[in-house]
Design an enzyme around this catalytic site. Structure first.
Site, PDB file in Angstrom:
ATOM      1  N   GLU A 313     -86.893 -39.507 -34.748  1.00 16.85           N
ATOM      2  CA  GLU A 313     -86.139 -40.116 -35.849  1.00 16.85           C
ATOM      3  C   GLU A 313     -86.917 -40.124 -37.164  1.00 16.85           C
ATOM      4  O   GLU A 313     -86.910 -41.125 -37.885  1.00 16.85           O
ATOM      5  CB  GLU A 313     -85.745 -41.558 -35.469  1.00 16.85           C
ATOM      6  CG  GLU A 313     -84.862 -41.615 -34.243  1.00 16.85           C
ATOM      7  CD  GLU A 313     -84.537 -43.040 -33.807  1.00 16.85           C
ATOM      8  OE1 GLU A 313     -83.350 -43.311 -33.528  1.00 16.85           O
ATOM      9  OE2 GLU A 313     -85.462 -43.879 -33.726  1.00 16.85           O
TER      10      GLU A 313
HETATM   11  C1  ACM Z   1     -85.941 -43.176 -29.471  1.00 13.87           C
HETATM   12  O1  ACM Z   1     -85.165 -43.871 -28.778  1.00 13.87           O
HETATM   13  N1  ACM Z   1     -85.883 -43.221 -30.787  1.00 13.87           N
HETATM   14  C2  ACM Z   1     -86.914 -42.296 -28.842  1.00 13.87           C
END
Ligand code: ACM
Length: 511
Positions: A313
């Site tokens: 992310e």
């Molecule tokens: C995640 O759940 N951002 C790895």
């Protein structure tokens, strides 16, 4: 085969040799005991055998292959002494072991410390469900021949969104070790907090360690604390996998050291739950010096082979910069003698040979990893994320990936998560517990149990031997045992259905 009989075999000498009592009307066969995870093979004998147990003390073997398993048993069943013999059998490798029950003696075989520890964990369950805690016991004769489906069976605890004390982490280690989980991945940094002392960058914890989600005060592990966790886990057969999440999820570091930030200014501490807004400045040499220092210091405290670089992310990082950064960080980790692991987005970079790609959201990236010749760790958020709610009434948890009732955590095959990926490509599975809504051990227990039992079996038991209906019955027995130990396992309606009820899963009450 080298024979190393141990002092637990003393009962023949010390027993009062009273005649064995009549066996109870029904001694369950080994295959009827509710073992979790279910062993790969159980061969039932025809008889049951009587084992005298008594109070006494034993001296564990100086050979750690055996001694650590003995210490584990003594820790679980203090003062319970049994006619038990451990034999080192070189051809039982990895986590494999056998246990033979017969003629009043229990014989454990494995070629490894890991296998002996696995056997000890199975024995604790056999003895408990045979009533050994109460004294002398009848156990059916037969043989358990067992080995794990995958070498890596993990649990992840997010200590960054909310901080958990050393004592809380030790309690988690005890709980997961019992189900043969052998890796504890600690998510040690995120936007909301930096949780491990780095001597060369002290403000990471002085400033970045103070905050957590919701604005309560955070905390951090000194290097001594972290070592204590590593050692405690190690004696129970668990390897710590440290994670420093980067280049995104880094606000806590950016609030401590402005030099890591592209505009050279410290950010404000963050106590919310948004993601994707922070990034290290991937153009600066000092950022790579920082990463090298952090990996070196944590790596030196971590005897295990892995260092997790996060990599998820990173929406605030240009993709080109992300690729350059993750490529370099993989090299730094390898130069520090560790094997990189990254969340599945790292498959969009030039993967180092040894990098493990952890599937959480993008099966295509796992396939890219396989094509590049890299191993995959399976944590699909829709099945393995313990922070997902059971259903809409769950008192904590999130549901952005799915609601995950117990049968959903059980009924999946790691080798069917990405087209073209087989067991040969899979290192193992991991069950992550993110802590946005999790603040204490009671919360951890509520989201982890009973689902961890399901996930432990997914990672251990051959797919062809797994069956939801019979797992459900075994899990119900464990739920009762967990509660008797004060572990607040969630009251899953899936376990409340009695055997006389329908077996059609769509007739179960919803969770
Ligand atoms: C995640 O759940 N951002 C790895």
């Amino acid at each position: 085969m080298r024979h190393l009989p141990i002092l637990l075999a003393l009962s023949g000498i010390l027993c009062t040799c009273a005649p064995a009592p009549e066996p109870p009307a029904e001694v369950p066969s080994l295959s009827e005991l509710p073992l979790v995870p279910l062993p790969a093979e159980i061969e039932d004998g025809n008889e049951s055998s009587y084992y005298e147990t008594y109070q006494g003390s034993v001296m564990p073997s100086p050979d750690p292959t055996i001694g650590d398993a003995q210490r584990y048993l003594l820790g679980q069943l203090p003062d319970l002494v049994l006619p038990l013999q451990f034999d080192i059998t070189d051809d039982l490798v990895g986590g494999a072991y056998t246990i033979h029950f017969g003629d009043g003696e229990i014989e454990v075989n494995s070629g490894t410390r890991e296998g002996m520890l696995n056997a000890a964990k199975t024995l604790v369950q056999v003895l408990h469900f045979s009533g050994a805690d109460a004294g002398a016991v009848y156990i059916s004769e037969g043989t358990i021949r067992d080995e794990p489906r995958y070498p890596y069976r993990g649990f992840m605890l997010d200590v960054a969104r909310h901080f958990f004390s050393v004592e809380e982490v030790k309690s988690v280690i005890d709980r997961i070790a019992a189900y043969k989980i052998n890796h504890l991945h600690l998510h040690l940094s995120d936007d909301q907090g930096w949780r491990i002392e780095i001597k060369s960058w002290p403000k990471l914890t002085e400033i970045g360690g103070q905050s957590e989600v919701g604005g309560t005060s955070g905390g951090f592990y000194t290097q001594e604390d972290y070592r204590e966790i590593v050692d405690y886990a190690g004696t129970r057969g668990i390897t710590i996998v440290p994670e420093i999440d980067m280049p995104g999820h880094t606000n806590a570091a950016l609030s401590a050291y402005p030099i890591l930030n592209a505009d050279g200014k410290a950010t404000e501490p963050y106590t919310g739950t948004r993601v994707g807004f922070s990034t290290l400045d991937t153009d600066q040499d000092s950022v790579y010096t920082f990463v090298d220092d952090v990996v070196r210091e944590i790596g030196a405290l971590s005897p295990g082979p892995y260092f997790h670089l996060g990599g998820d992310e990173s929406a605030a990082t240009d993709h080109e910069d992300y690729v350059k950064f993750v490529n370099e960080v993989q090299q730094i980790i390898q130069r520090n003698g560790k094997r990189p692991i990254g969340w599945d987005e790292v498959a969009t970079t030039q993967l180092a040979d040894s990098t493990v790609v952890q599937l959480w959201a993008h099966p295509d990236y796992a396939l890219d990893a396989k094509r590049a010749g890299n191993a995959v760790l399976m944590s699909p958020a829709t099945r393995a994320y313990l922070d997902m709610q059971y259903d809409s009434t769950s008192r904590i948890g999130l549901h952005w990936a799915a609601y995950i009732p117990l049968d959903s955590a059980y009924n999946w095959d790691p080798a069917a998560q990405a087209e073209g990926i087989t067991d040969d490509d899979i290192l193992g599975i991991e069950a992550p517990l993110w802590s946005e809504t999790v603040t204490n051990l009671e919360d951890i227990d509520y989201l982890t149990f009973p689902r961890l039992l399901a996930l432990a079996e997914v990672g251990w038991t051959p797919q062809a031997r797994r069956d939801w209906e019979q797992f459900r019955r075994r899990a119900a027995a464990h739920q009762e045992w967990l509660r008797a130990q004060g572990i607040g396992s969630y009251d899953s309606p899936r376990l409340r259905v009695t055997p006389s009820d329908t077996t059609a899963s769509d007739a179960f009450p919803t969770e």
